[in-house]
Scaffold this motif. Structure first.
Motif, PDB file in Angstrom:
ATOM      1  N   HIS A  64       0.837  -1.199   0.000  1.00 12.41           N
ATOM      2  CA  HIS A  64       0.000   0.000   0.000  1.00 12.41           C
ATOM      3  C   HIS A  64       0.872   1.250   0.000  1.00 12.41           C
ATOM      4  CE1 HIS A  64      -3.221  -2.762   1.409  1.00 12.41           C
ATOM      5  NE2 HIS A  64      -4.019  -1.874   0.832  1.00 12.41           N
ATOM      6  N   SER A  65       0.680   2.082  -1.014  1.00 16.72           N
ATOM      7  CA  SER A  65       1.333   3.378  -1.012  1.00 16.72           C
ATOM      8  C   SER A  65       0.643   4.258   0.024  1.00 16.72           C
ATOM      9  CB  SER A  65       1.222   4.035  -2.389  1.00 16.72           C
ATOM     10  OG  SER A  65      -0.134   4.342  -2.673  1.00 16.72           O
ATOM     11  N   LEU A  66       1.249   5.399   0.339  1.00 10.51           N
ATOM     12  CA  LEU A  66       0.636   6.293   1.315  1.00 10.51           C
ATOM     13  C   LEU A  66      -0.736   6.790   0.836  1.00 10.51           C
ATOM     14  CD1 LEU A  66       1.386   7.203   4.114  1.00 10.51           C
ATOM     15  CD2 LEU A  66       2.363   9.290   3.133  1.00 10.51           C
ATOM     16  N   PRO A  67      -0.902   7.196  -0.433  1.00  8.63           N
ATOM     17  CA  PRO A  67      -2.238   7.604  -0.902  1.00  8.63           C
ATOM     18  C   PRO A  67      -3.270   6.480  -0.797  1.00  8.63           C
ATOM     19  CG  PRO A  67      -0.567   8.435  -2.395  1.00  8.63           C
ATOM     20  CD  PRO A  67       0.130   7.490  -1.454  1.00  8.63           C
ATOM     21  N   GLU A  68      -2.849   5.241  -1.056  1.00  7.79           N
ATOM     22  CA  GLU A  68      -3.778   4.113  -0.941  1.00  7.79           C
ATOM     23  C   GLU A  68      -4.192   3.902   0.512  1.00  7.79           C
ATOM     24  OE1 GLU A  68      -2.346   1.308  -4.694  1.00  7.79           O
ATOM     25  OE2 GLU A  68      -1.314   1.150  -2.762  1.00  7.79           O
ATOM     26  N   LEU A  69      -3.247   4.117   1.409  1.00  9.81           N
ATOM     27  CA  LEU A  69      -3.567   3.963   2.825  1.00  9.81           C
ATOM     28  C   LEU A  69      -4.513   5.067   3.285  1.00  9.81           C
ATOM     29  CD1 LEU A  69      -2.546   1.813   4.816  1.00  9.81           C
ATOM     30  CD2 LEU A  69      -1.040   3.545   5.774  1.00  9.81           C
ATOM     31  N   ILE A  70      -4.284   6.284   2.810  1.00  9.61           N
ATOM     32  CA  ILE A  70      -5.172   7.395   3.149  1.00  9.61           C
ATOM     33  C   ILE A  70      -6.592   7.096   2.684  1.00  9.61           C
ATOM     34  CG2 ILE A  70      -5.690   9.818   2.640  1.00  9.61           C
ATOM     35  CD1 ILE A  70      -2.639  10.287   2.550  1.00  9.61           C
ATOM     36  N   ALA A  71      -6.705   6.452   1.531  1.00 11.09           N
ATOM     37  CA  ALA A  71      -8.029   6.109   0.996  1.00 11.09           C
ATOM     38  C   ALA A  71      -8.771   5.135   1.899  1.00 11.09           C
ATOM     39  CB  ALA A  71      -7.894   5.527  -0.410  1.00 11.09           C
ATOM     40  N   LEU A  72      -8.023   4.363   2.703  1.00 10.03           N
ATOM     41  CA  LEU A  72      -8.651   3.425   3.642  1.00 10.03           C
ATOM     42  C   LEU A  72      -9.082   4.110   4.935  1.00 10.03           C
ATOM     43  CD1 LEU A  72      -6.297   0.301   3.370  1.00 10.03           C
ATOM     44  CD2 LEU A  72      -8.464   0.700   2.189  1.00 10.03           C
ATOM     45  N   GLY A  73      -8.651   5.346   5.134  1.00 10.54           N
ATOM     46  CA  GLY A  73      -8.932   6.059   6.377  1.00 10.54           C
ATOM     47  C   GLY A  73     -10.393   6.091   6.777  1.00 10.54           C
ATOM     48  N   PRO A  74     -11.321   6.433   5.856  1.00 11.11           N
ATOM     49  CA  PRO A  74     -12.739   6.474   6.242  1.00 11.11           C
ATOM     50  C   PRO A  74     -13.274   5.132   6.722  1.00 11.11           C
ATOM     51  CG  PRO A  74     -12.383   7.738   4.238  1.00 11.11           C
ATOM     52  CD  PRO A  74     -11.089   7.021   4.525  1.00 11.11           C
ATOM     53  N   ARG A  75     -12.778   4.028   6.163  1.00  6.84           N
ATOM     54  CA  ARG A  75     -13.227   2.702   6.626  1.00  6.84           C
ATOM     55  C   ARG A  75     -12.743   2.447   8.050  1.00  6.84           C
ATOM     56  NH1 ARG A  75     -11.920  -1.408   1.580  1.00  6.84           N
ATOM     57  NH2 ARG A  75     -12.198   0.121  -0.089  1.00  6.84           N
ATOM     58  N   VAL A  76     -11.493   2.813   8.308  1.00  8.32           N
ATOM     59  CA  VAL A  76     -10.938   2.624   9.648  1.00  8.32           C
ATOM     60  C   VAL A  76     -11.686   3.492  10.653  1.00  8.32           C
ATOM     61  CG1 VAL A  76      -8.875   2.927  11.074  1.00  8.32           C
ATOM     62  CG2 VAL A  76      -8.678   1.967   8.770  1.00  8.32           C
ATOM     63  N   LEU A  77     -11.985   4.714  10.276  1.00 12.21           N
ATOM     64  CA  LEU A  77     -12.725   5.620  11.152  1.00 12.21           C
ATOM     65  C   LEU A  77     -14.117   5.077  11.442  1.00 12.21           C
ATOM     66  CD1 LEU A  77     -13.102   8.270  12.649  1.00 12.21           C
ATOM     67  CD2 LEU A  77     -13.627   9.359  10.452  1.00 12.21           C
ATOM     68  N   ARG A  78     -14.777   4.556  10.420  1.00 12.56           N
ATOM     69  CA  ARG A  78     -16.113   3.998  10.614  1.00 12.56           C
ATOM     70  C   ARG A  78     -16.061   2.811  11.584  1.00 12.56           C
ATOM     71  NH1 ARG A  78     -17.397   4.123   5.759  1.00 12.56           N
ATOM     72  NH2 ARG A  78     -16.753   2.041   5.103  1.00 12.56           N
ATOM     73  N   ALA A  79     -15.047   1.957  11.438  1.00  8.30           N
ATOM     74  CA  ALA A  79     -14.901   0.812  12.345  1.00  8.30           C
ATOM     75  C   ALA A  79     -14.656   1.277  13.778  1.00  8.30           C
ATOM     76  CB  ALA A  79     -13.757  -0.083  11.880  1.00  8.30           C
ATOM     77  N   ALA A  80     -13.831   2.317  13.937  1.00  4.31           N
ATOM     78  CA  ALA A  80     -13.558   2.840  15.286  1.00  4.31           C
ATOM     79  C   ALA A  80     -14.832   3.395  15.911  1.00  4.31           C
ATOM     80  CB  ALA A  80     -12.481   3.919  15.214  1.00  4.31           C
ATOM     81  N   ASP A  81     -15.636   4.077  15.120  1.00  7.21           N
ATOM     82  CA  ASP A  81     -16.903   4.605  15.641  1.00  7.21           C
ATOM     83  C   ASP A  81     -17.853   3.475  16.022  1.00  7.21           C
ATOM     84  OD1 ASP A  81     -16.065   7.205  15.402  1.00  7.21           O
ATOM     85  OD2 ASP A  81     -17.106   7.593  13.511  1.00  7.21           O
ATOM     86  N   GLU A  82     -17.815   2.376  15.264  1.00  2.00           N
ATOM     87  CA  GLU A  82     -18.663   1.219  15.580  1.00  2.00           C
ATOM     88  C   GLU A  82     -18.223   0.591  16.901  1.00  2.00           C
ATOM     89  OE1 GLU A  82     -18.328  -1.295  12.192  1.00  2.00           O
ATOM     90  OE2 GLU A  82     -19.604  -0.036  10.922  1.00  2.00           O
ATOM     91  N   VAL A  83     -16.924   0.502  17.119  1.00  2.00           N
ATOM     92  CA  VAL A  83     -16.440  -0.046  18.385  1.00  2.00           C
ATOM     93  C   VAL A  83     -16.829   0.875  19.542  1.00  2.00           C
ATOM     94  CG1 VAL A  83     -14.385  -0.641  19.733  1.00  2.00           C
ATOM     95  CG2 VAL A  83     -14.525  -1.303  17.324  1.00  2.00           C
ATOM     96  N   SER A  84     -16.669   2.186  19.342  1.00  5.71           N
ATOM     97  CA  SER A  84     -17.068   3.144  20.380  1.00  5.71           C
ATOM     98  C   SER A  84     -18.545   2.996  20.716  1.00  5.71           C
ATOM     99  CB  SER A  84     -16.772   4.572  19.914  1.00  5.71           C
ATOM    100  OG  SER A  84     -15.386   4.766  19.705  1.00  5.71           O
ATOM    101  N   ALA A  85     -19.374   2.816  19.692  1.00 10.32           N
ATOM    102  CA  ALA A  85     -20.801   2.637  19.920  1.00 10.32           C
ATOM    103  C   ALA A  85     -21.073   1.340  20.685  1.00 10.32           C
ATOM    104  CB  ALA A  85     -21.542   2.631  18.587  1.00 10.32           C
ATOM    105  N   ALA A  86     -20.299   0.289  20.369  1.00  8.00           N
ATOM    106  CA  ALA A  86     -20.467  -0.982  21.078  1.00  8.00           C
ATOM    107  C   ALA A  86     -20.087  -0.867  22.546  1.00  8.00           C
ATOM    108  CB  ALA A  86     -19.613  -2.064  20.404  1.00  8.00           C
ATOM    109  N   LEU A  87     -19.229   0.117  22.853  1.00 14.11           N
ATOM    110  CA  LEU A  87     -18.824   0.344  24.236  1.00 14.11           C
ATOM    111  C   LEU A  87     -19.742   1.325  24.949  1.00 14.11           C
ATOM    112  CD1 LEU A  87     -14.931   0.556  23.843  1.00 14.11           C
ATOM    113  CD2 LEU A  87     -16.295  -1.389  24.622  1.00 14.11           C
TER     114      LEU A  87
END
Length: 205
Positions: free
Chosen positions: A179-202
């Motif tokens: 993964h290049s840095l731009p490709e990793l940045i493109a994954l950012g919204p998915r990671v953020l959504r998962a983190a929000d889902e975990v926060s909601a589960a807590l």
């Protein structure tokens, strides 16, 4: 959560059992095993959608401790291990956590740790780190560009407990060759959504 996953988490926590502040970490994550169990569905979904190795870490003093890990379906395995502690400033999860701190707390962290370098890419300059954290506050996810381990890139986001307190975070990691840095940045919204889902589960809303 599988029995094996529970056993791994318990083993990771047992590795910290002699630490005088082990009860502190337990309080911060609302019973670690329960936290891992609640986070697992979001972690699994993130691993499937990104095809990256996914980590969950909790804040413990000035460092982060890995409490769960789901390997990518790849012929290699990441070197990270449950129970390993990491300096916050050199990881994607850690930067997401630091970005949540009030300025006075961030300055105290910088003063205490001195920002030691783990690789040639680790940010060891306070002004440079602060500039990056300003960007993290806008996007709500952070990057680790071979700063903790040479050849590995990560994107991470913070996780909050029921009271809205940041207790750690999760990340998606891959080899820099994949993964290049731009490709990793493109994954950012998915990671953020998962983190929000975990926060909601807590319990955070």
């Amino acid at each position: 959560m599988t029995d094996t996953a529970v056993e791994k988490t318990l083993a990771a926590l047992e590795a910290l059992a002699d630490h005088p502040r082990i009860t502190d970490i337990a309080g911060k994550v609302l019973r670690p095993v329960d936290t891992v169990e609640r986070a697992r569905p979001a972690l699994r979904a993130l691993q499937r959608s990104t095809r990256c190795t996914v980590h969950l870490a909790v804040l413990f003093g000035d460092e982060l401790v890995y409490v769960d890990k789901i390997e990518a379906d790849k012929p290699y395995r990441m070197a990270s291990r449950l129970g390993t502690s990491l300096p916050a400033h050199g990881t994607a999860i850690g930067k997401a956590v630091l970005a949540s701190l009030p300025e006075s707390d961030l300055d105290a962290y910088l003063s205490r740790t001195g920002l030691p370098g783990r690789t040639p890419h680790t940010i060891t300059s306070s002004p440079r780190l602060k500039a990056q954290l300003t960007r993290v506050r806008r996007s709500r996810f952070a990057l680790d560009d071979e700063e903790n381990e040479v050849g590995v890139r990560c994107v991470g986001a913070a996780v909050r407990d029921h009271a809205g307190t940041v207790i750690g975070g999760l990340s998606a990691s891959s080899l820099a060759l994949e993964h290049s840095l731009p490709e990793l940045i493109a994954l950012g919204p998915r990671v953020l959504r998962a983190a929000d889902e975990v926060s909601a589960a807590l319990g955070w809303s």
